[in-house]
Scaffold this motif. Structure first.
Motif, mmCIF file in Angstrom:
data_model
loop_
_atom_site.group_PDB
_atom_site.id
_atom_site.type_symbol
_atom_site.label_atom_id
_atom_site.label_comp_id
_atom_site.label_asym_id
_atom_site.label_seq_id
_atom_site.Cartn_x
_atom_site.Cartn_y
_atom_site.Cartn_z
ATOM 1 N N ALA A 195 0.825 -1.216 0.000
ATOM 2 C CA ALA A 195 0.000 0.000 0.000
ATOM 3 C C ALA A 195 0.857 1.263 0.000
ATOM 4 N N SER A 196 1.979 1.215 0.702
ATOM 5 C CA SER A 196 2.836 2.392 0.849
ATOM 6 C C SER A 196 3.570 2.775 -0.436
ATOM 7 N N GLN A 197 3.562 1.888 -1.419
ATOM 8 C CA GLN A 197 4.209 2.185 -2.703
ATOM 9 C C GLN A 197 3.405 3.211 -3.506
ATOM 10 N N TYR A 198 2.156 3.439 -3.109
ATOM 11 C CA TYR A 198 1.261 4.278 -3.901
ATOM 12 C C TYR A 198 0.957 5.602 -3.224
ATOM 13 N N GLU A 199 0.731 6.610 -4.066
ATOM 14 C CA GLU A 199 0.371 7.943 -3.593
ATOM 15 C C GLU A 199 -1.047 7.959 -3.040
ATOM 16 N N GLU B 291 -6.065 2.866 -9.495
ATOM 17 C CA GLU B 291 -6.338 1.614 -10.224
ATOM 18 C C GLU B 291 -5.212 0.597 -9.996
ATOM 19 N N GLU B 292 -3.976 1.050 -10.162
ATOM 20 C CA GLU B 292 -2.815 0.172 -9.981
ATOM 21 C C GLU B 292 -2.715 -0.301 -8.530
ATOM 22 N N ALA B 293 -2.979 0.608 -7.593
ATOM 23 C CA ALA B 293 -2.928 0.260 -6.171
ATOM 24 C C ALA B 293 -3.957 -0.825 -5.849
ATOM 25 N N ALA C 189 -4.701 1.579 5.138
ATOM 26 C CA ALA C 189 -3.939 0.380 4.773
ATOM 27 C C ALA C 189 -2.435 0.593 4.902
ATOM 28 N N LYS C 190 -1.989 1.842 5.078
ATOM 29 C CA LYS C 190 -0.564 2.129 5.225
ATOM 30 C C LYS C 190 -0.151 2.161 6.699
ATOM 31 N N SER C 191 -1.093 1.879 7.586
ATOM 32 C CA SER C 191 -0.823 1.883 9.028
ATOM 33 C C SER C 191 -0.748 0.452 9.556
#
Length: 84
Positions: free
Chosen positions: A26-30, A71-73, A44-46
């Motif tokens: 999740a953290s890979q995405y803005e 979409e990619e996330a 989801a980044k926590s």
């Protein structure tokens, strides 16, 4: 914003290691990404938020992503949660 209902297929459910991997994905995405189960909605980044859900294999969650790369996330989070 994209929203999708996903069934967790990771055999151990979301315990410490799978949660850590999900947070990394999740953290890979803005985009802002949230996981919802029953009455709880967490980022989801926590890692602590995700651990507090205590999700088991076979449970259904609603994942929502909002942002430039939503979409990619969503695609990659669904791929991870659906892996066996």
């Amino acid at each position: 914003m994209v929203t999708k209902k996903i069934t967790i297929k990771i055999p151990t459910g979301l315990e410490a290691r799978p949660v850590a991997i999900l947070v990394q994905v999740a953290s890979q995405y803005e985009s802002a990404i949230y996981v919802e189960c029953e009455e709880k909605k967490v980022n989801a980044k926590s890692i602590m938020g995700m651990m507090s859900l205590g999700l088991a294999a076979g449970e259904e969650v609603i994942v929502s992503a909002s942002g430039a790369d939503e979409e990619e996330a969503m695609e990659n989070i669904e791929k991870y949660l659906s892996s066996k």
